[in-house]
Design an enzyme around this catalytic site. Structure first.
Site, mmCIF file in Angstrom:
data_model
loop_
_atom_site.group_PDB
_atom_site.id
_atom_site.type_symbol
_atom_site.label_atom_id
_atom_site.label_comp_id
_atom_site.label_asym_id
_atom_site.label_seq_id
_atom_site.Cartn_x
_atom_site.Cartn_y
_atom_site.Cartn_z
ATOM 1 N N TYR A 131 0.849 -1.203 0.000
ATOM 2 C CA TYR A 131 0.000 0.000 0.000
ATOM 3 C C TYR A 131 0.883 1.251 0.000
ATOM 4 C CZ TYR A 131 -3.211 3.590 1.584
ATOM 5 O OH TYR A 131 -3.926 4.741 1.674
ATOM 6 N N SER A 161 11.998 13.036 0.917
ATOM 7 C CA SER A 161 12.253 12.904 2.364
ATOM 8 C C SER A 161 13.691 12.519 2.676
ATOM 9 C CB SER A 161 11.315 11.824 2.906
ATOM 10 O OG SER A 161 11.719 11.423 4.183
ATOM 11 N N GLU A 183 14.381 10.393 4.691
ATOM 12 C CA GLU A 183 14.379 8.933 4.851
ATOM 13 C C GLU A 183 15.018 8.233 3.656
ATOM 14 O OE1 GLU A 183 13.186 6.443 7.194
ATOM 15 O OE2 GLU A 183 13.566 8.146 8.487
ATOM 16 N N TYR A 222 8.729 2.742 3.185
ATOM 17 C CA TYR A 222 8.444 4.176 2.974
ATOM 18 C C TYR A 222 9.622 4.843 2.264
ATOM 19 C CZ TYR A 222 7.991 9.155 4.087
ATOM 20 O OH TYR A 222 7.939 10.532 4.001
HETATM 21 P P1 NAP Z 1 0.797 13.580 7.133
HETATM 22 O O1 NAP Z 1 0.416 14.525 8.241
HETATM 23 O O2 NAP Z 1 0.839 12.122 7.425
HETATM 24 O O3 NAP Z 1 -0.228 13.854 5.925
HETATM 25 C C1 NAP Z 1 -0.327 12.967 4.850
HETATM 26 C C2 NAP Z 1 -1.502 13.390 3.988
HETATM 27 O O4 NAP Z 1 -1.647 12.442 2.919
HETATM 28 C C3 NAP Z 1 -2.857 13.421 4.734
HETATM 29 O O5 NAP Z 1 -3.611 14.498 4.243
HETATM 30 C C4 NAP Z 1 -3.491 12.109 4.315
HETATM 31 O O6 NAP Z 1 -4.902 12.100 4.414
HETATM 32 C C5 NAP Z 1 -3.030 12.058 2.861
HETATM 33 N N1 NAP Z 1 -3.160 10.727 2.259
HETATM 34 C C6 NAP Z 1 -2.785 9.532 2.789
HETATM 35 N N2 NAP Z 1 -3.096 8.545 1.937
HETATM 36 C C7 NAP Z 1 -3.704 9.131 0.866
HETATM 37 C C8 NAP Z 1 -4.272 8.623 -0.338
HETATM 38 N N3 NAP Z 1 -4.310 7.315 -0.595
HETATM 39 N N4 NAP Z 1 -4.777 9.507 -1.218
HETATM 40 C C9 NAP Z 1 -4.770 10.842 -0.959
HETATM 41 N N5 NAP Z 1 -4.253 11.377 0.163
HETATM 42 C C10 NAP Z 1 -3.721 10.512 1.064
HETATM 43 O O7 NAP Z 1 2.209 13.973 6.524
HETATM 44 P P2 NAP Z 1 3.027 15.358 6.637
HETATM 45 O O8 NAP Z 1 3.905 15.281 7.834
HETATM 46 O O9 NAP Z 1 2.103 16.480 6.457
HETATM 47 O O10 NAP Z 1 3.992 15.229 5.369
HETATM 48 C C11 NAP Z 1 3.589 15.715 4.095
HETATM 49 C C12 NAP Z 1 4.408 15.001 3.020
HETATM 50 O O11 NAP Z 1 5.794 15.238 3.239
HETATM 51 C C13 NAP Z 1 4.254 13.488 3.003
HETATM 52 O O12 NAP Z 1 4.392 13.079 1.656
HETATM 53 C C14 NAP Z 1 5.430 12.994 3.816
HETATM 54 O O13 NAP Z 1 5.764 11.678 3.436
HETATM 55 C C15 NAP Z 1 6.479 14.016 3.415
HETATM 56 N N6 NAP Z 1 7.540 14.298 4.389
HETATM 57 C C16 NAP Z 1 7.216 14.606 5.679
HETATM 58 C C17 NAP Z 1 8.232 14.948 6.567
HETATM 59 C C18 NAP Z 1 7.935 15.341 7.994
HETATM 60 O O14 NAP Z 1 8.872 15.364 8.811
HETATM 61 N N7 NAP Z 1 6.700 15.719 8.320
HETATM 62 C C19 NAP Z 1 9.565 14.953 6.123
HETATM 63 C C20 NAP Z 1 9.837 14.654 4.792
HETATM 64 C C21 NAP Z 1 8.817 14.333 3.926
HETATM 65 P P3 NAP Z 1 -5.636 11.830 5.827
HETATM 66 O O15 NAP Z 1 -5.600 13.157 6.568
HETATM 67 O O16 NAP Z 1 -6.999 11.410 5.421
HETATM 68 O O17 NAP Z 1 -4.852 10.785 6.553
HETATM 69 O O1 F7E Z 2 10.430 8.549 14.393
HETATM 70 C C1 F7E Z 2 12.130 6.722 17.022
HETATM 71 C C2 F7E Z 2 12.010 6.055 15.666
HETATM 72 O O2 F7E Z 2 8.121 8.190 13.522
HETATM 73 C C3 F7E Z 2 11.587 9.282 14.715
HETATM 74 C C4 F7E Z 2 8.052 11.031 8.959
HETATM 75 O O3 F7E Z 2 7.473 12.309 8.895
HETATM 76 O O4 F7E Z 2 10.253 11.949 9.247
HETATM 77 C C5 F7E Z 2 9.297 11.089 9.830
HETATM 78 O O5 F7E Z 2 9.829 9.760 9.957
HETATM 79 C C6 F7E Z 2 12.552 8.384 15.469
HETATM 80 C C7 F7E Z 2 12.791 7.023 14.804
HETATM 81 O O6 F7E Z 2 9.669 9.872 12.421
HETATM 82 C C8 F7E Z 2 9.228 5.796 18.978
HETATM 83 O O7 F7E Z 2 12.553 4.737 15.694
HETATM 84 C C9 F7E Z 2 11.378 5.863 19.257
HETATM 85 O O8 F7E Z 2 14.150 6.723 14.845
HETATM 86 O O9 F7E Z 2 8.713 10.406 14.582
HETATM 87 P P1 F7E Z 2 9.129 9.258 13.769
HETATM 88 P P2 F7E Z 2 10.590 9.269 11.251
HETATM 89 O O10 F7E Z 2 10.569 7.790 11.228
HETATM 90 O O11 F7E Z 2 11.925 9.927 11.366
HETATM 91 C C10 F7E Z 2 10.691 11.571 7.926
HETATM 92 C C11 F7E Z 2 11.680 12.617 7.457
HETATM 93 C C12 F7E Z 2 9.558 11.332 7.004
HETATM 94 O O12 F7E Z 2 9.673 11.579 5.808
HETATM 95 C C13 F7E Z 2 8.408 10.560 7.544
HETATM 96 O O13 F7E Z 2 7.240 10.753 6.734
HETATM 97 O O14 F7E Z 2 11.974 8.104 16.740
HETATM 98 N N1 F7E Z 2 11.124 6.308 18.002
HETATM 99 N N2 F7E Z 2 10.233 5.541 19.858
HETATM 100 C C14 F7E Z 2 9.802 6.288 17.799
HETATM 101 N N3 F7E Z 2 9.049 6.658 16.737
HETATM 102 C C15 F7E Z 2 7.700 6.541 16.838
HETATM 103 N N4 F7E Z 2 6.927 6.937 15.798
HETATM 104 N N5 F7E Z 2 7.104 6.058 17.977
HETATM 105 C C16 F7E Z 2 7.817 5.660 19.076
HETATM 106 O O15 F7E Z 2 7.270 5.224 20.084
#
Ligand code: NAP
Ligand code: F7E
Length: 337
Positions: A101, A131, A133, A154
């Site tokens: 998915y 990202s 990531e 992801y």
């Molecule tokens: P988020 O809060 O998880 O928002 C994701 C959005 O995508 C939500 O509006 C969600 O809808 C929508 N979505 C999920 N599945 C969908 C589908 N099948 N069709 C249409 N829309 C769908 O993420 P975010 O933190 O705002 O991040 C925005 C983007 O930047 C994402 O692509 C994420 O991967 C990327 N990104 C985030 C970070 C970060 O640190 N935040 C860093 C790097 C990149 P619902 O509200 O209905 O769930």
């Molecule tokens: O985890 C550790 C976990 O889920 C950060 C997304 O926005 O940023 C995000 O991804 C760290 C990781 O963010 C828990 O193992 C420990 O090392 O908040 P996170 P993420 O995985 O860095 C990137 C840039 C994106 O693009 C993604 O969309 O925290 N960790 N304990 C935990 N993480 C979670 N979620 N929950 C825990 O209990």
């Protein structure tokens, strides 16, 4: 004529801040929202006036990144000048549970958006939400030239979307830019990302309605910035004459443990009495350290981060204390938290 923007992921953290930014700049904003059995528009309620109101400039449309037809129809109908593809299954840990998915929505979804633009024959600029990531196990500091080595479904999906964006730029001469954003947080962050999970728990533990916070790996290093500043960078990328790829980050490295310590310190509570490790939050493959070098964005976009780590933690803890207070008093929850 005002500019027209289309945002996928409008209901998410970044989409809601970006919609507000673009409305402030005078844009007409169209947002894709997916069908959900419960309300999923809470984050944009503040700016979501009724579509028939004379002042309405934000319009939400049902659609899905898995559904090509809905994307073609929408793009043809709204004729956007700018498309921001922010929609994704964005949770790294969850992507191990739903890899197919995640690949479909986060990876192929980006191709569907760009192909829909081509099919609709609309000449517009595109932002792809790439990202940090994607760097995965490649050691920091990470910049635009750093090789990718993703560590999750992801991350792999985002690498596919990134290279697809580059390919649409080269093959079809489209104005497509990748923003390689490092972690960015806010009070609107989803509650199962680590920063929000911590700030929410701190408020609840202070109030005496939660005792234990279960977490996974406390040693991971992240570069956490403030989300409203990061959406400004997205907009700046699409204002450039030429499309390109940019790292957006603070360069400040902190561990999850440091975030926990700082958040509990803000309410004078000893975190070690309340935090326990639960293996279910560990990942099959972890990304140990992400620390970005955003020099290119600073030099070419004039973008610099303003909010440091301590201020970010304070903003999030304060907002969750206020939210809890509002919930307990039965007040309508303020959306601008
Ligand atoms: P988020 O809060 O998880 O928002 C994701 C959005 O995508 C939500 O509006 C969600 O809808 C929508 N979505 C999920 N599945 C969908 C589908 N099948 N069709 C249409 N829309 C769908 O993420 P975010 O933190 O705002 O991040 C925005 C983007 O930047 C994402 O692509 C994420 O991967 C990327 N990104 C985030 C970070 C970060 O640190 N935040 C860093 C790097 C990149 P619902 O509200 O209905 O769930
Ligand atoms: O985890 C550790 C976990 O889920 C950060 C997304 O926005 O940023 C995000 O991804 C760290 C990781 O963010 C828990 O193992 C420990 O090392 O908040 P996170 P993420 O995985 O860095 C990137 C840039 C994106 O693009 C993604 O969309 O925290 N960790 N304990 C935990 N993480 C979670 N979620 N929950 C825990 O209990």
């Amino acid at each position: 004529m005002p500019k027209v923007a289309l945002i996928t992921g409008t209901t998410g953290q970044d989409g809601s801040y970006l919609a507000e930014l673009l409305l402030d700049k005078g844009y007409v904003v169209h947002g894709l929202k997916r069908r959900s059995s419960s309300f999923n528009t809470e984050r944009i309620e503040r700016v979501d006036v009724h579509p028939r109101h004379p002042d309405a400039r934000l319009f939400l449309h049902y659609g899905d990144l898995g559904d090509m037809g809905s994307l073609v129809h929408l793009i043809r109908e709204v004729q956007p000048d700018e498309v921001y593809n922010l929609g994704a299954q964005s949770h790294v840990r969850v992507s191990f549970d739903v890899p197919g998915y995640t690949a479909d929505v986060t990876g192929l979804g980006a191709v569907r958006v760009m192909e829909a633009i081509r099919i609709a024959g609309v000449n517009c600029r595109v932002y792809q939400a790439s990202s940090s990531e994607m760097y995965g196990s490649t050691p920091p500091p990470q910049r635009e030239t750093t090789p990718f080595h993703p560590r999750s479904p992801y991350g792999c999906s985002k690498v596919f979307a990134y290279w697809s964006a580059v390919n649409y730029r080269e093959a079809w001469d489209m104005h497509v830019s990748n923003g390689i954003l490092f972690n960015h947080e806010s009070p609107r962050r989803g509650e199962n990302f680590v920063t929000r999970k911590i700030s929410r728990a701190v408020a609840r533990i202070e109030a005496g309605i939660q005792d234990t916070l279960f977490l996974g790996n406390l040693d991971a290093v992240r570069d956490w910035g403030y989300a409203p500043e990061y959406v400004e960078a997205m907009w700046l990328m699409l204002q450039q004459d030429k499309p390109d790829d940019y790292v957006i980050a603070t360069g400040e490295a902190r561990t999850v443990r440091e975030f926990v310590h700082a958040a509990f310190a803000m309410v004078d509570i000893d975190w070690e009495k309340h935090v326990q490790i639960d293996p279910q939050y560990m990942r099959p493959t972890e990304v140990d350290a992400l620390i970005g070098d955003a020099s290119k964005a600073r030099e070419q976009l004039g973008w610099v981060p303003k909010t440091g780590f301590t201020d970010l933690v304070r903003i999030m803890v304060d907002a969750d204390r206020q939210l809890l207070e509002d919930e307990r008093m039965g007040r309508l929850v303020r959306i601008d938290r």
